[in-house]
Design an enzyme around this catalytic site. Sequence first.
Site, PDB file in Angstrom:
ATOM      1  N   HIS A 150     -13.830  29.390   6.965  1.00  0.00           N
ATOM      2  CA  HIS A 150     -12.991  30.409   6.219  1.00  0.00           C
ATOM      3  C   HIS A 150     -12.641  30.338   4.824  1.00  0.00           C
ATOM      4  O   HIS A 150     -12.878  29.072   4.216  1.00  0.00           O
ATOM      5  CB  HIS A 150     -11.578  30.589   7.129  1.00  0.00           C
ATOM      6  CG  HIS A 150     -10.624  29.310   7.107  1.00  0.00           C
ATOM      7  ND1 HIS A 150     -10.100  28.904   7.925  1.00  0.00           N
ATOM      8  CD2 HIS A 150     -10.386  28.593   6.004  1.00  0.00           C
ATOM      9  CE1 HIS A 150      -9.242  27.901   7.718  1.00  0.00           C
ATOM     10  NE2 HIS A 150      -9.457  27.768   6.253  1.00  0.00           N
ATOM     11  N   ASN A 155     -14.595  26.015   9.702  1.00  0.00           N
ATOM     12  CA  ASN A 155     -15.379  27.132  10.306  1.00  0.00           C
ATOM     13  C   ASN A 155     -15.438  28.036   9.165  1.00  0.00           C
ATOM     14  O   ASN A 155     -15.760  29.270   9.634  1.00  0.00           O
ATOM     15  CB  ASN A 155     -14.174  27.657  11.361  1.00  0.00           C
ATOM     16  CG  ASN A 155     -12.835  28.296  10.711  1.00  0.00           C
ATOM     17  OD1 ASN A 155     -12.844  28.266   9.355  1.00  0.00           O
ATOM     18  ND2 ASN A 155     -12.084  28.979  11.482  1.00  0.00           N
ATOM     19  N   GLU A 163     -10.678  34.186   8.738  1.00  0.00           N
ATOM     20  CA  GLU A 163     -11.439  33.470   9.868  1.00  0.00           C
ATOM     21  C   GLU A 163     -12.606  34.266  10.198  1.00  0.00           C
ATOM     22  O   GLU A 163     -12.921  35.565   9.877  1.00  0.00           O
ATOM     23  CB  GLU A 163     -10.495  33.591  11.020  1.00  0.00           C
ATOM     24  CG  GLU A 163      -8.968  32.875  10.810  1.00  0.00           C
ATOM     25  CD  GLU A 163      -9.007  31.256  10.677  1.00  0.00           C
ATOM     26  OE1 GLU A 163     -10.307  30.735  10.220  1.00  0.00           O
ATOM     27  OE2 GLU A 163      -8.220  30.794  11.171  1.00  0.00           O
ATOM     28  N   ASP A 180      -2.853  32.659  -0.078  1.00  0.00           N
ATOM     29  CA  ASP A 180      -2.261  32.924   1.358  1.00  0.00           C
ATOM     30  C   ASP A 180      -0.879  32.451   1.628  1.00  0.00           C
ATOM     31  O   ASP A 180      -0.550  31.727   0.846  1.00  0.00           O
ATOM     32  CB  ASP A 180      -3.270  32.485   2.392  1.00  0.00           C
ATOM     33  CG  ASP A 180      -4.013  31.284   2.108  1.00  0.00           C
ATOM     34  OD1 ASP A 180      -3.394  30.618   1.230  1.00  0.00           O
ATOM     35  OD2 ASP A 180      -4.988  31.176   2.553  1.00  0.00           O
TER      36      ASP A 180
HETATM   37  C1  F6R Z   1      -5.531  27.559   1.313  1.00  0.00           C
HETATM   38  C2  F6R Z   1      -6.600  28.241   2.214  1.00  0.00           C
HETATM   39  C3  F6R Z   1      -7.309  27.577   3.000  1.00  0.00           C
HETATM   40  C4  F6R Z   1      -7.904  26.259   2.745  1.00  0.00           C
HETATM   41  C5  F6R Z   1      -8.687  25.607   3.877  1.00  0.00           C
HETATM   42  C6  F6R Z   1      -9.193  24.217   3.509  1.00  0.00           C
HETATM   43  O1  F6R Z   1      -4.907  28.314   0.629  1.00  0.00           O
HETATM   44  O2  F6R Z   1      -6.816  29.568   1.722  1.00  0.00           O
HETATM   45  O3  F6R Z   1      -8.691  28.384   3.107  1.00  0.00           O
HETATM   46  O4  F6R Z   1      -8.639  26.257   1.304  1.00  0.00           O
HETATM   47  O5  F6R Z   1      -8.185  25.630   5.138  1.00  0.00           O
HETATM   48  O6  F6R Z   1      -8.272  23.472   3.475  1.00  0.00           O
HETATM   49  P1  F6R Z   1      -8.203  21.732   3.113  1.00  0.00           P
HETATM   50  O7  F6R Z   1      -8.261  21.918   1.666  1.00  0.00           O
HETATM   51  O8  F6R Z   1      -6.750  21.149   3.557  1.00  0.00           O
HETATM   52  O9  F6R Z   1      -9.169  21.306   3.854  1.00  0.00           O
END
Ligand code: F6R
Length: 256
Positions: A138, A136, A143, A67
């Site tokens: 994701h 959450n 989401e 992303d």
């Molecule tokens: C990042 C992504 C997100 C993160 C998630 C956890 O490329 O796709 O899904 O993996 O938000 O983020 P952290 O590791 O910062 O807790």
Amino acid sequence: MRIIVCDNYDLLSKKAAQIIGSQMILEPKSVLGLATGSTPIGMYRNLIKMYEEGLIDFSKITTFNLDEYYQLPIDNDQSYHYFMDENLFNHVNINRENIHIPNGMSDDIEAECTLYEEMIDNNGGIDIQVLGIGNNAHIGFNEPTINFNKGTHIVTLEESTREANARFFNSIDEVPTKAITMGTGSIFKSKKILLLASGKNKAEAIYNTVHGKVTPEVPSSILQFHKDVIIILDKEAASLLNEDDYELMSEFTKTK
Ligand code: F6R
């Protein structure tokens, strides 16, 4: 689904790097799906070390990132382009032409999403996809919603996601409201999936991923249906699981 619980984040990061490194040794032309965020930083550090020690070679590796924020210039130090350069690409011998990250600055986002999906397919699909997980549940920036999203698409970020990511920006107002993300379907098509989670704030999302109902309201729950998922956790992220769950093979895997 195989669940590996480590004593701490350092061990989690080493094991994750060893799995990615093994893939690269066995298949030097591997297509890697990569994630940003705090969780994989330790894994990237270990991969750089393995590269410096001559254990792995990135010259024929292709990467696709999950992303990128929408309309955040790539030289902004919070863009995922910038993150990947800082945390991995600038330190290894990857061929820049083989790096793919969604272009959040594109004038034609629909075309960018279609192209991204085609590029993944034209490269033979992703051999191993690294995932973090949101509080959450994701994955990528898929989401909680009413339908599983198939391909790469533009998404409006949940307030809770913007709040979680505000720690990297000067204030929440600077956190973009939208992002381009590979869809749950694009992620699911990967041959192997490596989900990493660290910390108590991920424990509920992990419990729901492993034991919850499979529903787009818990995007990671779809992984219960994938035939080759490894989840590496530290003790805090695993704190709502039972020891019986560790090294658990899902019913789906057992019957294959
Ligand atoms: C990042 C992504 C997100 C993160 C998630 C956890 O490329 O796709 O899904 O993996 O938000 O983020 P952290 O590791 O910062 O807790």
